[in-house]
Design a protein around this motif. Structure first.
Motif, PDB file in Angstrom:
ATOM      1  N   ASN A  23      -3.028   4.770  -3.782  1.00 29.49           N
ATOM      2  CA  ASN A  23      -2.078   4.469  -4.855  1.00 29.49           C
ATOM      3  C   ASN A  23      -2.159   5.484  -5.984  1.00 29.49           C
ATOM      4  O   ASN A  23      -1.151   5.786  -6.628  1.00 29.49           O
ATOM      5  CB  ASN A  23      -2.319   3.061  -5.394  1.00 29.49           C
ATOM      6  N   LYS A  24      -3.372   6.001  -6.225  1.00 30.58           N
ATOM      7  CA  LYS A  24      -3.516   7.046  -7.239  1.00 30.58           C
ATOM      8  C   LYS A  24      -2.758   8.300  -6.817  1.00 30.58           C
ATOM      9  O   LYS A  24      -2.045   8.916  -7.624  1.00 30.58           O
ATOM     10  CB  LYS A  24      -4.994   7.371  -7.443  1.00 30.58           C
ATOM     11  N   LEU A  53      -7.353   1.987  -0.796  1.00 30.34           N
ATOM     12  CA  LEU A  53      -6.061   1.612  -1.361  1.00 30.34           C
ATOM     13  C   LEU A  53      -5.884   2.181  -2.762  1.00 30.34           C
ATOM     14  O   LEU A  53      -4.817   2.701  -3.117  1.00 30.34           O
ATOM     15  CB  LEU A  53      -5.929   0.092  -1.385  1.00 30.34           C
ATOM     16  N   ARG A  54      -6.946   2.111  -3.568  1.00 31.30           N
ATOM     17  CA  ARG A  54      -6.872   2.665  -4.928  1.00 31.30           C
ATOM     18  C   ARG A  54      -6.639   4.174  -4.880  1.00 31.30           C
ATOM     19  O   ARG A  54      -5.848   4.715  -5.663  1.00 31.30           O
ATOM     20  CB  ARG A  54      -8.150   2.341  -5.696  1.00 31.30           C
ATOM     21  N   ASP A  76      -0.435   6.176   2.875  1.00 29.48           N
ATOM     22  CA  ASP A  76      -1.587   7.052   3.004  1.00 29.48           C
ATOM     23  C   ASP A  76      -2.168   6.920   4.403  1.00 29.48           C
ATOM     24  O   ASP A  76      -2.307   5.813   4.933  1.00 29.48           O
ATOM     25  CB  ASP A  76      -2.638   6.683   1.941  1.00 29.48           C
ATOM     26  N   SER A 133       4.540  10.362  -7.649  1.00 26.73           N
ATOM     27  CA  SER A 133       5.685   9.772  -8.341  1.00 26.73           C
ATOM     28  C   SER A 133       5.897  10.429  -9.701  1.00 26.73           C
ATOM     29  O   SER A 133       7.037  10.709 -10.092  1.00 26.73           O
ATOM     30  CB  SER A 133       5.472   8.265  -8.503  1.00 26.73           C
ATOM     31  N   VAL A 154       0.835  -1.194   0.000  1.00 28.98           N
ATOM     32  CA  VAL A 154       0.000   0.000   0.000  1.00 28.98           C
ATOM     33  C   VAL A 154       0.864   1.235   0.000  1.00 28.98           C
ATOM     34  O   VAL A 154       2.000   1.244   0.437  1.00 28.98           O
ATOM     35  CB  VAL A 154      -0.943   0.034   1.224  1.00 28.98           C
ATOM     36  N   ALA A 155       0.277   2.319  -0.511  1.00 32.90           N
ATOM     37  CA  ALA A 155       0.958   3.595  -0.457  1.00 32.90           C
ATOM     38  C   ALA A 155       0.916   4.119   0.971  1.00 32.90           C
ATOM     39  O   ALA A 155       0.073   3.724   1.773  1.00 32.90           O
ATOM     40  CB  ALA A 155       0.259   4.587  -1.409  1.00 32.90           C
ATOM     41  N   HIS A 164      -0.283   8.338  -4.755  1.00 29.14           N
ATOM     42  CA  HIS A 164       1.131   7.977  -4.798  1.00 29.14           C
ATOM     43  C   HIS A 164       1.661   8.044  -6.228  1.00 29.14           C
ATOM     44  O   HIS A 164       2.778   8.522  -6.462  1.00 29.14           O
ATOM     45  CB  HIS A 164       1.304   6.563  -4.245  1.00 29.14           C
ATOM     46  N   GLN A 165       0.875   7.587  -7.204  1.00 30.30           N
ATOM     47  CA  GLN A 165       1.284   7.622  -8.599  1.00 30.30           C
ATOM     48  C   GLN A 165       1.437   9.062  -9.086  1.00 30.30           C
ATOM     49  O   GLN A 165       2.387   9.393  -9.811  1.00 30.30           O
ATOM     50  CB  GLN A 165       0.264   6.880  -9.467  1.00 30.30           C
TER      51      GLN A 165
END
Length: 463
Positions: A183-184, A179-180, A8, A190, A5-6, A186-187
């Protein structure tokens, strides 16, 4: 539930409680089955109620423990997985091992363990189940197996299983949704960092960019034998006084952009721009270095390409009102330098230091417009591939001894039959023939000397 997981906050707050929520569900399921069995038997057993009470206290304790400990991953609590299996196995033994309720309870326990910690946690839970069955069978004396169908008990366990799976599904949806989102985010972060690094790569040397991308890589200051390149535009200071600032900026940016493309084409490390001056290193980057000899050849080949590109730029610059052709002069030297980062803990500069760097700069200053001057050290590395003219010795500032200098003519393969300068040397033999400097009336004299030398060499008995 173990997932990458990111970092978050919402996901991190959800994770510590995740396993313990479903432990509570399993506990309620087992306790309801125990109480339902006693209700079916129409009288209460102290042992049964005690085990049901222990299960509820255990669930409350582990929930409190999860809040207190704020565990990052459930699999780190090995003893809790053992206790899960042990307590549920005690409940099954107290129920007298009814087939369907036992299968459902063990199935839920396995499902929970596999989803939370994989095979490792499933092994720990199964160890706890075996221990619980052994204690229930031998110590508590629950040795009889009740195969008689108990519809009430079956219904209670079935309803509890349905409730468990429903809550599990709803909670999993919530978890994966967060989680989505994490991760979004986090993306996006990034992508932003990659974009920033790409922009920074235009301002810093390639080895530093590689270090930033690879967090485990450090730039170590070390002594290396490299080839150093310096160039500048002849008369640029006077030109800057004649042109408007906007025109001068466009010219300089165009020049530096084109020269940078050439440097990158030959895998040179652009150390810095100093006004119109450029400093390029070859051999400093272990990822692109091909050895001192090939690096030196690449550096001189780059210098020749830059000189050629300058001629092409004249057409564009003439449109800006610059009628006088601009020329560059170049100095190249090979030798040992100290390469790495220098500065303070807040401000660092990647560069090369040493006498070899200073000599390259002095060669560039000593050249005439259009000249590419190399030191004897560089000439000895490139002479088989690149034709150079001996320019004698010069006095360089900062050096107590005279410096032998050579002027680069061209790549030997490009000259072919048009070669106007010949240079060969070995032990006991040295020849430098510059056809452009030989007058017509001197031609026969030069031929006679060459023939005489050849005859002498044939007559000489060389051992």
């Amino acid at each position: 539930m173990l997932y990458p997981v990111a970092e978050d906050k919402s996901v991190k707050e959800l994770l510590p409680r995740y396993q313990y929520y479903f432990r509570v569900l399993l506990g309620f399921c087992a306790s309801a089955a125990l109480i339902g069995k006693d209700m079916t038997d129409k009288h209460m057993h102290i042992e049964t109620l005690s085990i049901a009470g222990i299960i509820m206290v255990y669930c409350a304790f582990t929930y409190w423990f999860s809040l207190l400990r704020q565990a990052h991953y459930p699999s780190k609590s090995t003893w809790l997985a053992l206790l899960d299996g042990f307590i549920i196995a005690l409940a099954i033994s107290e129920l007298e091992y009814p087939p369907w309720p036992s299968i459902l309870l063990v199935t839920l326990l396995q499902f929970n363990a596999l989803s939370q910690g994989g095979l490792k946690q499933a092994f720990e839970v199964n160890t706890g189940i075996i221990l619980g069955l052994v204690v229930g069978f031998f110590l508590l004396g629950n040795q009889s197996i009740n195969l008689a169908p108990n519809q009430t008990l079956n219904n209670i366990v079935l309803i509890s299983t349905f409730a468990y799976l429903s809550v599990y599904g709803a909670y999993s949806y919530r978890f994966f949704r967060q989680l989505r989102l994490a991760n979004k985010a986090h993306q996006e972060e990034s992508d932003t960092l990659r974009s920033q690094i790409y922009k920074l790569s235009h301002y810093i040397p390639r080895p530093v960019t590689s270090m930033i991308r690879d967090q485990n890589q450090d730039i170590v200051t070390e002594r290396k034998r490299i080839t150093v390149f310096f160039s500048d535009i002849v008369g640029f200071t006077e030109l800057s006084e004649e042109l408007e600032a906007e025109t001068l900026a466009e010219l300089l940016n165009n020049y530096l952009s084109e020269m940078s493309k050439v440097a990158n084409q030959f895998n040179g490390t652009i150390d810095k721009f100093m006004g119109d001056a450029i400093m390029v290193l070859f051999g400093d980057d272990s990822e692109t270095s091909q050895g001192i000899k090939k690096d030196a050849v690449q550096c001189v080949a780059m210098a020749l390409e830059m000189s050629k590109r300058m001629q092409e730029l004249q057409v564009h610059w003439s449109e800006l009102g610059i009628k006088k052709p601009l020329q560059i002069r170049i100095g190249i030297n090979s030798g040992y330098c100290t390469v790495g980062t220098f500065g303070t803990d807040k401000t660092l500069d990647y560069t090369a230091l040493g006498a070899s760097v200073n000599l390259a700069s002095r060669l560039e200053s000593a050249g005439k417009p259009g000249d590419i001057l190399v030191s004897h050290e560089t000439w000895s590395l490139i002479k088989d591939v690149i034709l150079c003219r001996d320019k004698g010795q010069i006095k360089a500032k900062g050096f107590s001894y005279p410096i032998q200098v050579y002027q680069v003519i061209n790549l030997r393969k490009n000259l072919a039959g048009k070669q106007s300068y010949l240079s060969e040397s070995m032990e006991g033999f040295s020849m430098h023939l510059d056809l452009e400097k030989i007058k017509n009336y001197e031609k026969e004299q030069v031929i006679n000397k060459l023939v005489s030398a050849a005859k002498t060499l044939h007559k000489k008995d060389i051992r």
